[in-house]
Design a protein around this motif. Structure first.
Motif, PDB file in Angstrom:
ATOM      1  N   THR A   1      25.018 -11.462  20.398  1.00 25.29           N
ATOM      2  CA  THR A   1      23.841 -11.503  21.258  1.00 25.29           C
ATOM      3  C   THR A   1      24.163 -12.281  22.521  1.00 25.29           C
ATOM      4  N   LYS A   2      23.716 -11.747  23.661  1.00 23.95           N
ATOM      5  CA  LYS A   2      23.915 -12.470  24.917  1.00 23.95           C
ATOM      6  C   LYS A   2      22.721 -12.232  25.829  1.00 23.95           C
ATOM      7  N   GLY A   3      22.488 -13.158  26.720  1.00 23.90           N
ATOM      8  CA  GLY A   3      21.418 -13.022  27.702  1.00 23.90           C
ATOM      9  C   GLY A   3      21.912 -12.247  28.908  1.00 23.90           C
ATOM     10  N   GLU A   4      21.095 -11.330  29.388  1.00 19.31           N
ATOM     11  CA  GLU A   4      21.439 -10.530  30.562  1.00 19.31           C
ATOM     12  C   GLU A   4      20.210 -10.351  31.433  1.00 19.31           C
TER      13      GLU A   4
ATOM     14  N   GLN B   1      14.718 -11.019  32.148  1.00 20.34           N
ATOM     15  CA  GLN B   1      15.726 -11.581  31.262  1.00 20.34           C
ATOM     16  C   GLN B   1      15.645 -10.868  29.918  1.00 20.34           C
ATOM     17  N   LEU B   2      16.790 -10.383  29.430  1.00 17.97           N
ATOM     18  CA  LEU B   2      16.856  -9.709  28.131  1.00 17.97           C
ATOM     19  C   LEU B   2      17.872 -10.407  27.248  1.00 17.97           C
ATOM     20  N   TYR B   3      17.618 -10.393  25.945  1.00 22.06           N
ATOM     21  CA  TYR B   3      18.636 -10.714  24.951  1.00 22.06           C
ATOM     22  C   TYR B   3      19.124  -9.379  24.425  1.00 22.06           C
ATOM     23  N   VAL B   4      20.414  -9.137  24.558  1.00 22.12           N
ATOM     24  CA  VAL B   4      21.001  -7.860  24.190  1.00 22.12           C
ATOM     25  C   VAL B   4      21.927  -8.059  22.994  1.00 22.12           C
TER      26      VAL B   4
ATOM     27  N   SER C   1      11.320 -12.133  29.446  1.00 19.18           N
ATOM     28  CA  SER C   1      10.439 -12.437  30.570  1.00 19.18           C
ATOM     29  C   SER C   1       9.076 -11.782  30.348  1.00 19.18           C
ATOM     30  N   SER C   2       8.038 -12.440  30.821  1.00 18.10           N
ATOM     31  CA  SER C   2       6.706 -11.849  30.678  1.00 18.10           C
ATOM     32  C   SER C   2       6.531 -10.704  31.670  1.00 18.10           C
ATOM     33  N   GLY C   3       5.725  -9.741  31.289  1.00 21.14           N
ATOM     34  CA  GLY C   3       5.421  -8.619  32.156  1.00 21.14           C
ATOM     35  C   GLY C   3       6.377  -7.452  32.045  1.00 21.14           C
ATOM     36  N   GLY C   4       7.340  -7.522  31.128  1.00 18.86           N
ATOM     37  CA  GLY C   4       8.305  -6.441  30.971  1.00 18.86           C
ATOM     38  C   GLY C   4       8.278  -5.860  29.574  1.00 18.86           C
ATOM     39  N   ARG C   5       8.767  -4.633  29.466  1.00 18.53           N
ATOM     40  CA  ARG C   5       8.862  -3.993  28.151  1.00 18.53           C
ATOM     41  C   ARG C   5      10.162  -3.202  28.075  1.00 18.53           C
ATOM     42  N   LEU C   6      10.668  -3.068  26.877  1.00 17.11           N
ATOM     43  CA  LEU C   6      11.908  -2.345  26.633  1.00 17.11           C
ATOM     44  C   LEU C   6      11.646  -0.846  26.710  1.00 17.11           C
ATOM     45  N   VAL C   7      12.560  -0.131  27.361  1.00 18.94           N
ATOM     46  CA  VAL C   7      12.477   1.319  27.463  1.00 18.94           C
ATOM     47  C   VAL C   7      13.378   1.910  26.396  1.00 18.94           C
ATOM     48  N   THR C   8      12.864   2.889  25.650  1.00 19.52           N
ATOM     49  CA  THR C   8      13.642   3.529  24.601  1.00 19.52           C
ATOM     50  C   THR C   8      14.714   4.414  25.210  1.00 19.52           C
ATOM     51  N   TYR C   9      15.954   3.995  25.037  1.00 19.10           N
ATOM     52  CA  TYR C   9      17.122   4.741  25.525  1.00 19.10           C
ATOM     53  C   TYR C   9      18.286   4.231  24.700  1.00 19.10           C
ATOM     54  N   ALA C  10      18.854   5.058  23.853  1.00 19.58           N
ATOM     55  CA  ALA C  10      19.735   4.628  22.774  1.00 19.58           C
ATOM     56  C   ALA C  10      21.063   4.013  23.191  1.00 19.58           C
TER      57      ALA C  10
ATOM     58  N   PRO D   1      20.593  -0.957  27.267  1.00 18.18           N
ATOM     59  CA  PRO D   1      19.298  -1.622  27.398  1.00 18.18           C
ATOM     60  C   PRO D   1      18.649  -1.288  28.738  1.00 18.18           C
ATOM     61  N   LEU D   2      17.396  -0.883  28.699  1.00 20.77           N
ATOM     62  CA  LEU D   2      16.625  -0.611  29.903  1.00 20.77           C
ATOM     63  C   LEU D   2      15.280  -1.309  29.788  1.00 20.77           C
ATOM     64  N   VAL D   3      14.768  -1.774  30.924  1.00 19.89           N
ATOM     65  CA  VAL D   3      13.491  -2.481  30.949  1.00 19.89           C
ATOM     66  C   VAL D   3      12.610  -1.881  32.042  1.00 19.89           C
ATOM     67  N   ALA D   4      11.297  -1.998  31.848  1.00 24.12           N
ATOM     68  CA  ALA D   4      10.320  -1.562  32.847  1.00 24.12           C
ATOM     69  C   ALA D   4       9.163  -2.552  32.853  1.00 24.12           C
TER      70      ALA D   4
END
Length: 79
Positions: free
Chosen positions: A6-9, A21-24, A39-48, A51-54
């Protein structure tokens, strides 16, 4: 059991570019397994495969359109 790392990205919103900020989590070979938006205000995007965020404020249709624009049409059975 597969070893996980696990790492922060920092990743930008797929629609507007706002940073989050994501933990991947990756396996030992570096293949993406999962992620969590810290981070607040973000959500993970499903993409196998990566990692993608919106932002929470973007509609699902906007996000899907941005993913198609950036990565092409995705098949439902892609692993």
């Amino acid at each position: 059991m597969t070893e996980k790392f696990t790492k922060g990205e920092m990743h930008g919103c797929i629609v507007c570019g706002k940073l989050y900020q994501l933990y991947v989590v990756n396996d030992a070979s570096g293949r993406f397994i999962d992620a969590k938006v810290m981070s607040s205000g973000g959500r993970l995007v499903t993409y196998a495969i990566r990692p993608l965020v919106a932002c929470d404020k973007h509609a699902d249709a906007e996000i899907e359109s941005a993913v198609v624009r950036a990565y092409g049409k995705q098949d439902e059975d892609d692993d």
